[in-house]
Design a protein around this motif. Structure first.
Motif, PDB file in Angstrom:
ATOM      1  N   ASN A  95       9.949   8.594   0.127  1.00  0.00           N
ATOM      2  CA  ASN A  95      10.490   7.559   1.005  1.00  0.00           C
ATOM      3  C   ASN A  95       9.685   6.269   0.930  1.00  0.00           C
ATOM      4  O   ASN A  95      10.241   5.172   0.918  1.00  0.00           O
ATOM      5  CB  ASN A  95      10.516   8.054   2.457  1.00  0.00           C
ATOM      6  CG  ASN A  95      11.689   8.999   2.693  1.00  0.00           C
ATOM      7  OD1 ASN A  95      12.628   9.018   1.899  1.00  0.00           O
ATOM      8  ND2 ASN A  95      11.624   9.768   3.753  1.00  0.00           N
ATOM      9  N   GLN A  96       8.348   6.410   0.874  1.00  0.00           N
ATOM     10  CA  GLN A  96       7.504   5.221   0.750  1.00  0.00           C
ATOM     11  C   GLN A  96       7.784   4.490  -0.556  1.00  0.00           C
ATOM     12  O   GLN A  96       7.849   3.267  -0.600  1.00  0.00           O
ATOM     13  CB  GLN A  96       6.027   5.617   0.801  1.00  0.00           C
ATOM     14  CG  GLN A  96       5.524   5.960   2.183  1.00  0.00           C
ATOM     15  CD  GLN A  96       5.501   4.739   3.069  1.00  0.00           C
ATOM     16  OE1 GLN A  96       5.118   3.666   2.638  1.00  0.00           O
ATOM     17  NE2 GLN A  96       5.947   4.873   4.297  1.00  0.00           N
ATOM     18  N   LEU A  97       7.976   5.278  -1.612  1.00  0.00           N
ATOM     19  CA  LEU A  97       8.294   4.697  -2.908  1.00  0.00           C
ATOM     20  C   LEU A  97       9.593   3.898  -2.799  1.00  0.00           C
ATOM     21  O   LEU A  97       9.691   2.771  -3.284  1.00  0.00           O
ATOM     22  CB  LEU A  97       8.437   5.807  -3.940  1.00  0.00           C
ATOM     23  CG  LEU A  97       8.648   5.364  -5.382  1.00  0.00           C
ATOM     24  CD1 LEU A  97       7.415   4.659  -5.902  1.00  0.00           C
ATOM     25  CD2 LEU A  97       8.981   6.553  -6.272  1.00  0.00           C
ATOM     26  N   GLY A  98      10.572   4.505  -2.123  1.00  0.00           N
ATOM     27  CA  GLY A  98      11.857   3.825  -1.950  1.00  0.00           C
ATOM     28  C   GLY A  98      11.713   2.532  -1.167  1.00  0.00           C
ATOM     29  O   GLY A  98      12.202   1.485  -1.588  1.00  0.00           O
ATOM     30  N   PRO A 146       0.817  -1.211   0.000  1.00  0.00           N
ATOM     31  CA  PRO A 146       0.000   0.000   0.000  1.00  0.00           C
ATOM     32  C   PRO A 146       0.855   1.267   0.000  1.00  0.00           C
ATOM     33  O   PRO A 146       0.429   2.308  -0.499  1.00  0.00           O
ATOM     34  CB  PRO A 146      -0.832  -0.112   1.279  1.00  0.00           C
ATOM     35  CG  PRO A 146      -0.165  -1.167   2.092  1.00  0.00           C
ATOM     36  CD  PRO A 146       0.586  -2.049   1.161  1.00  0.00           C
ATOM     37  N   GLY A 147       2.090   1.164   0.549  1.00  0.00           N
ATOM     38  CA  GLY A 147       2.985   2.323   0.584  1.00  0.00           C
ATOM     39  C   GLY A 147       3.236   2.866  -0.808  1.00  0.00           C
ATOM     40  O   GLY A 147       3.187   4.076  -1.046  1.00  0.00           O
ATOM     41  N   GLY A 153       9.032   0.720  -0.700  1.00  0.00           N
ATOM     42  CA  GLY A 153       8.256  -0.243  -1.470  1.00  0.00           C
ATOM     43  C   GLY A 153       9.098  -0.883  -2.556  1.00  0.00           C
ATOM     44  O   GLY A 153       9.107  -2.098  -2.724  1.00  0.00           O
ATOM     45  N   LEU A 154       9.842  -0.049  -3.287  1.00  0.00           N
ATOM     46  CA  LEU A 154      10.682  -0.580  -4.371  1.00  0.00           C
ATOM     47  C   LEU A 154      11.724  -1.519  -3.821  1.00  0.00           C
ATOM     48  O   LEU A 154      12.042  -2.537  -4.415  1.00  0.00           O
ATOM     49  CB  LEU A 154      11.349   0.570  -5.126  1.00  0.00           C
ATOM     50  CG  LEU A 154      10.454   1.356  -6.073  1.00  0.00           C
ATOM     51  CD1 LEU A 154      11.223   2.509  -6.690  1.00  0.00           C
ATOM     52  CD2 LEU A 154       9.901   0.449  -7.151  1.00  0.00           C
ATOM     53  N   ARG A 155      12.275  -1.165  -2.645  1.00  0.00           N
ATOM     54  CA  ARG A 155      13.314  -2.029  -2.089  1.00  0.00           C
ATOM     55  C   ARG A 155      12.750  -3.426  -1.830  1.00  0.00           C
ATOM     56  O   ARG A 155      13.362  -4.427  -2.139  1.00  0.00           O
ATOM     57  CB  ARG A 155      13.855  -1.444  -0.785  1.00  0.00           C
ATOM     58  CG  ARG A 155      15.120  -2.137  -0.339  1.00  0.00           C
ATOM     59  CD  ARG A 155      15.449  -1.794   1.092  1.00  0.00           C
ATOM     60  NE  ARG A 155      14.259  -1.891   1.907  1.00  0.00           N
ATOM     61  CZ  ARG A 155      13.992  -1.080   2.921  1.00  0.00           C
ATOM     62  NH1 ARG A 155      14.826  -0.130   3.238  1.00  0.00           N
ATOM     63  NH2 ARG A 155      12.894  -1.222   3.635  1.00  0.00           N
ATOM     64  N   ASP A 156      11.532  -3.476  -1.268  1.00  0.00           N
ATOM     65  CA  ASP A 156      10.915  -4.776  -1.010  1.00  0.00           C
ATOM     66  C   ASP A 156      10.640  -5.515  -2.324  1.00  0.00           C
ATOM     67  O   ASP A 156      10.850  -6.713  -2.422  1.00  0.00           O
ATOM     68  CB  ASP A 156       9.603  -4.607  -0.249  1.00  0.00           C
ATOM     69  CG  ASP A 156       9.858  -4.103   1.162  1.00  0.00           C
ATOM     70  OD1 ASP A 156      11.034  -4.108   1.568  1.00  0.00           O
ATOM     71  OD2 ASP A 156       8.891  -3.699   1.829  1.00  0.00           O
ATOM     72  N   LEU A 157      10.158  -4.762  -3.308  1.00  0.00           N
ATOM     73  CA  LEU A 157       9.753  -5.410  -4.553  1.00  0.00           C
ATOM     74  C   LEU A 157      10.947  -5.864  -5.374  1.00  0.00           C
ATOM     75  O   LEU A 157      10.907  -6.889  -6.037  1.00  0.00           O
ATOM     76  CB  LEU A 157       8.918  -4.450  -5.395  1.00  0.00           C
ATOM     77  CG  LEU A 157       7.577  -4.064  -4.794  1.00  0.00           C
ATOM     78  CD1 LEU A 157       6.853  -3.116  -5.706  1.00  0.00           C
ATOM     79  CD2 LEU A 157       6.742  -5.302  -4.564  1.00  0.00           C
ATOM     80  N   PHE A 200       0.168   4.689  -2.215  1.00  0.00           N
ATOM     81  CA  PHE A 200       0.088   6.034  -1.660  1.00  0.00           C
ATOM     82  C   PHE A 200       1.097   6.943  -2.345  1.00  0.00           C
ATOM     83  O   PHE A 200       0.777   8.050  -2.807  1.00  0.00           O
ATOM     84  CB  PHE A 200       0.351   5.973  -0.142  1.00  0.00           C
ATOM     85  CG  PHE A 200       0.764   7.285   0.463  1.00  0.00           C
ATOM     86  CD1 PHE A 200      -0.190   8.251   0.753  1.00  0.00           C
ATOM     87  CD2 PHE A 200       2.099   7.553   0.738  1.00  0.00           C
ATOM     88  CE1 PHE A 200       0.187   9.463   1.304  1.00  0.00           C
ATOM     89  CE2 PHE A 200       2.484   8.748   1.287  1.00  0.00           C
ATOM     90  CZ  PHE A 200       1.523   9.708   1.569  1.00  0.00           C
ATOM     91  N   ALA A 201       2.351   6.474  -2.441  1.00  0.00           N
ATOM     92  CA  ALA A 201       3.410   7.289  -3.017  1.00  0.00           C
ATOM     93  C   ALA A 201       3.079   7.658  -4.455  1.00  0.00           C
ATOM     94  O   ALA A 201       3.236   8.820  -4.863  1.00  0.00           O
ATOM     95  CB  ALA A 201       4.734   6.535  -2.956  1.00  0.00           C
ATOM     96  N   LEU A 202       2.605   6.685  -5.215  1.00  0.00           N
ATOM     97  CA  LEU A 202       2.315   6.955  -6.624  1.00  0.00           C
ATOM     98  C   LEU A 202       1.190   7.978  -6.765  1.00  0.00           C
ATOM     99  O   LEU A 202       1.267   8.888  -7.586  1.00  0.00           O
ATOM    100  CB  LEU A 202       1.956   5.653  -7.348  1.00  0.00           C
ATOM    101  CG  LEU A 202       3.149   4.726  -7.589  1.00  0.00           C
ATOM    102  CD1 LEU A 202       2.716   3.456  -8.297  1.00  0.00           C
ATOM    103  CD2 LEU A 202       4.231   5.437  -8.398  1.00  0.00           C
ATOM    104  N   ILE A 203       0.151   7.852  -5.918  1.00  0.00           N
ATOM    105  CA  ILE A 203      -0.951   8.820  -5.993  1.00  0.00           C
ATOM    106  C   ILE A 203      -0.428  10.222  -5.720  1.00  0.00           C
ATOM    107  O   ILE A 203      -0.669  11.168  -6.473  1.00  0.00           O
ATOM    108  CB  ILE A 203      -2.071   8.434  -4.995  1.00  0.00           C
ATOM    109  CG1 ILE A 203      -2.751   7.149  -5.472  1.00  0.00           C
ATOM    110  CG2 ILE A 203      -3.085   9.560  -4.869  1.00  0.00           C
ATOM    111  CD1 ILE A 203      -3.759   6.600  -4.490  1.00  0.00           C
TER     112      ILE A 203
END
Lengths: 535, 295
Positions: free
Chosen positions: B273-276, B26-27, B278-282, B30-33
């Protein structure tokens, strides 16, 4: 004996999200003083069954049905706290990779002591120390008093696995679950660990559930066998029965894939010499500013020759220098002494520029199929790289890709895929295809099948033998497992501590080994030694 | 468990993969929106009920939010809503261009240091030296000597980020370099540039992209701090930092003036930061593999 120690009935496990079954209706039981082997290839659900019993199921999985009884107590309906108490006290587990299962920053003594302190808080410090020492002694570890203060990295893989077993058994559990405990070890060490487990079963009267993919191990260890395939039990019974009269086709396939002892006698290869190594030496010098200069001899005066169309097996334990030899021949290392004559040209000390055209002739297949293909490069691209580097036009190279894939028995559809879409065995085939792309004369297979399941091992070994026959390829086949060499190797080279201690035709070395070390290597390989006794 | 033996895993369409990624984190959603809204706002700034952000109207100063001034007006009677919408252009430009510049330069230096052993010592000691200078001080000194325009500010914020990227790249390369596929490529006669471009770079991209998002968020913060201190973008061009700087004096009279730009900075930084995260997990292959091995 009243009732079995562990009784699993109708156990089913599935993926939480998709409800896809992973383990289907498995029945098995383990009694006291009994070793039950669960055999199957990777992905057959044998590890998941063990993890379920231990209450260590990953979050992605859930139990869909069945029961697991330990001494009559249902584990699946027990609370997490109860399972925690049972773990260690009543049942314990050891894993495949002893390095990652031990905490690298604590001494071995502390780690075993901790288990005792948690479960038996009433013990005094002296009592704990005494129990730790005693448990290490029981594992036949050399000088246990010194080992108590050692860190995991100071020990060999076999010693670490013994420490793991000591830790698992320190609370005197009734059931030991061993998940591929020897797969990551040398054959000689494997033998020692297996002998140890067997003697512990006798002495302590515990039950062991041993998970393995190797029917060689089964025939040495098991009282009863359970064969699993894609999550279901396909056959089970006393070991003698299953081995001598396997009912299921899959069981027969697994048994047949175990390399038999006794080498095939081959006519000596008389063709021209493609590679000649003379007096090769490799010394690693450690020069610290503060410490004294130390040096390690990885290779000492190694000489050998390889003829066209010959497979030379190089055998030895880890640390014997066989990998250093392979990497020197492929010139991924620069040896410190001696010469490597490739088609009569000494490449031992060549610089990168002069070396490049010669690289085409020697290609390597590495041990770990998961690290030897670039995960971000499509297979098709990986297979033309070598040829293009040596001057073939990309179009011509691309035309050969299908042919290369066919040679290693892979489908053409692989071209557009990424490595992660393939299994270990398939990847190793792709690595061989990639190595063949630049049309080499010599293929160095550095433990190329050690990381694979036994059934897949035999396929890849057969493939290598076929390549020699079809392409006239010379192969240096490096392994710690002598069994694998018997079928395809023309000659063997036995290495120990960086030196060649014995070499000769394969059949001769199998028949009359001269060195004690070679005899030991031969004796360590799990085979159907007692087959005649069984049938 | 030993190595999996199976048929090739079924292929998932890129679209399906993105959808399952968004559901799992979900992070990132949120970041993308937030980021899409910001970019739309920056691009369409003149059309969003805005007036000229520099237009002064002394009669209507320090107004509370109403139908005309959605977020109130400042001490010179300028529309705060318009200033914030136009200010997002500065923040986004700084964030994205600093991230891009420092990634490109840092990756290049890191690649050289990691792959060419005789350059390693020189480059890395230079980077260490650069890291010893506090980022804000360096920025102040550079802006002082080069003048305060957008390009200098981006350069001043980029410079201290380069060593971080270079060190990251070098450390990742040191592990990737020993992978068997790199050795295989060497024995296939692949030359250094090919090695770097096809074998090393694609395999270190994941941590780089993640690092890029963190750099973007910290660049936005530093730009705001510089503007707030009065050494960033001049007052004529609105930026979230200088809107806050203007509002600071009137905090007791018109507190709302500070909240809106402050909230924008916080949301944007949070989104990056959320994007970062999230991307790290993905992008972490270990995670992806553990999901795959049970499916």
């Amino acid at each position: 004996m009243t009732g079995p120690l562990l009784e699993i009935t109708g156990l089913s496990v599935r993926l939480r999200e998709t409800r896809k079954p992973v383990v289907k209706c498995v029945d098995l039981s383990v009694g006291r003083g009994e070793i039950v082997c669960v055999v199957g290839e990777s992905g057959s659900g044998k590890s998941v069954t063990a993890f379920t019993t231990m209450g260590l199921l990953p979050d992605a999985l859930e139990v869909a049905g069945g029961s697991v009884l330990l001494n009559g107590e249902d584990l699946l309906s027990s609370s997490a706290a109860r399972i925690r108490a049972l773990r260690g006290r009543r049942m314990a587990m050891i894993f495949q990779e002893p390095m990652t299962a031990l905490n690298p920053v604590l001494t071995v003594g502390r780690q075993i002591g901790e288990v005792l302190e948690w479960h038996e808080p009433q013990l005094t410090k002296q009592q704990v120390a005494g129990r730790v020492l005693e448990s290490l002694r029981e594992m036949n570890l050399p000088s246990p008093a010194l080992l108590v203060d050692a860190y995991p990295h100071q020990m060999s893989g076999g010693q670490r696995q013994r420490v793991m077993i000591a830790m698992a058994l320190v609370l005197q559990p009734d059931l030991l679950i061993a998940d591929e405990p020897t797969t990551a070890l040398d054959v000689t060490t494997q033998k020692q660990i297996l002998v140890l487990i067997k003697s512990l079963v006798k002495v302590r009267n515990i039950g062991v559930l041993l998970i393995t993919h190797d029917f060689g191990v089964v025939s040495e260890m098991a009282d009863r066998v359970v064969v699993m395939q894609s999550g279901a039990v396909v056959e089970s019974g006393p070991v003698a029965e299953v081995l001598s009269a396997p009912r299921h086709a899959y069981t027969r396939k697994l048994i047949d894939s175990v390399p038999r002892g006794g080498a095939v006698i081959r006519a000596p290869v008389e063709s021209e010499i493609v590679l000649e190594v003379i007096g090769l030496g490799m010394t690693y010098a450690e020069s610290g500013i503060f410490s004294k200069r130390r040096s390690t001899n990885a290779l000492v005066d190694v000489s050998m020759e390889l003829r066209r169309g010959e497979i030379l097996g190089v055998v030895g334990e880890s640390g014997s220098g066989k990998s250093t030899l392979a990497r020197s021949i492929a010139r991924l290392l620069k040896p410190t002494a001696g010469s490597i004559n490739l088609h009569g040209v000494n490449i031992a000390q060549m610089g990168a520029g002069a070396l490049r055209p010669h690289r085409r002739h020697v290609q390597v297949v590495f041990q770990d199929p998961f690290r030897s293909l670039n995960p971000r490069m499509k297979v098709g691209r990986a297979l033309i790289e070598g040829a293009v580097n040596f001057g073939v036009s990309p179009d011509d190279a691309a035309k050969r890709v299908a042919e290369l894939l066919a040679v290693v028995g892979m489908d053409e559809s692989a071209i557009d895929r990424y490595p992660h879409e393939f299994s270990g065995g398939q990847r190793q085939r792709l690595c061989i295809a990639r190595a063949l792309a630049s049309r080499p004369d010599i293929l160095v297979a550095d433990e190329a099948v050690s990381a694979l399941d036994v059934s897949v091992q035999s396929q890849v070994v057969t493939l290598l033998g076929r390549l020699r026959d079809q392409l006239g390829l010379s192969i240096i086949f490096i392994t710690h497992d002598l069994r694998l060499t018997s079928q395809i190797c023309d000659r063997l080279l036995v290495m120990k501590s960086g030196e060649v201690i014995e070499q000769g035709p394969t059949a001769e070395i199998f028949g009359q080994p001269r060195q004690e070390y070679t005899k030991m290597l031969l004796a360590s390989s799990p085979q159907f030694l007692n087959r005649s006794a069984i049938s | 468990m030993t190595i999996e033996i199976a048929t090739p895993s079924p292929r998932v369409s890129p679209f399906g993969r993105v959808r399952s990624l968004l559901r799992r984190s979900p992070g990132i959603t949120f970041a993308l929106i937030v980021l899409v809204l910001l970019i739309l706002g920056a691009v369409l700034a003149p059309m969003l009920h805005t007036v000229d952000p520099a237009q002064i109207n002394p009669r209507l100063r320090l107004r509370a939010p109403d139908a005309r001034f959605w977020l109130g007006s400042d001490a010179l009677g300028r529309d705060v809503w318009s200033r914030i919408v136009f200010g997002s252009r500065i923040s986004l430009t700084v964030g994205i261009s600093v991230a891009a510049l420092s990634l490109i330069t840092g990756t290049l230096l890191g690649l050289l240091a990691g792959m060419v052993s005789w350059l390693d010592g020189v480059l890395m000691r230079t980077m260490d030296g650069l890291m010893a200078i506090p980022a804000i001080l360096l920025a102040i000194a550079l802006i002082g000597s080069l003048g305060a325009n957008l390009a200098t500010i981006c350069f001043a914020i980029t410079l201290p980020e380069i060593p971080r990227v270079a060190r990251l790249v070098r450390s990742v390369i040191l592990t990737v370099k020993t992978e068997a596929y790199v050795e295989a490529a060497i024995s296939m006669g692949t030359r250094l540039p090919g090695l770097m471009w096809f074998h090393i770079l694609p395999n270190i991209l994941a941590p780089l992209i993640v690092q890029g998002t963190y750099i973007a968020s910290s660049a936005i913060l530093i730009e705001a701090a510089l503007s707030f201190l009065g050494i960033g973008i001049a007052d004529g061009t609105p930026s979230w930092g200088n809107i806050m700087a203007d509002a600071r004096v009137y905090f007791t009279l018109a507190p709302w003036l500070m909240f809106a730009p402050g909230l924008c900075i916080a949301l944007t930084v949070l989104a990056f930061n959320q994007l970062g995260d999230g991307l790290r997990d993905l992008l972490d292959p270990r995670l992806a593999r553990s999901v795959r091995s049970f499916s």
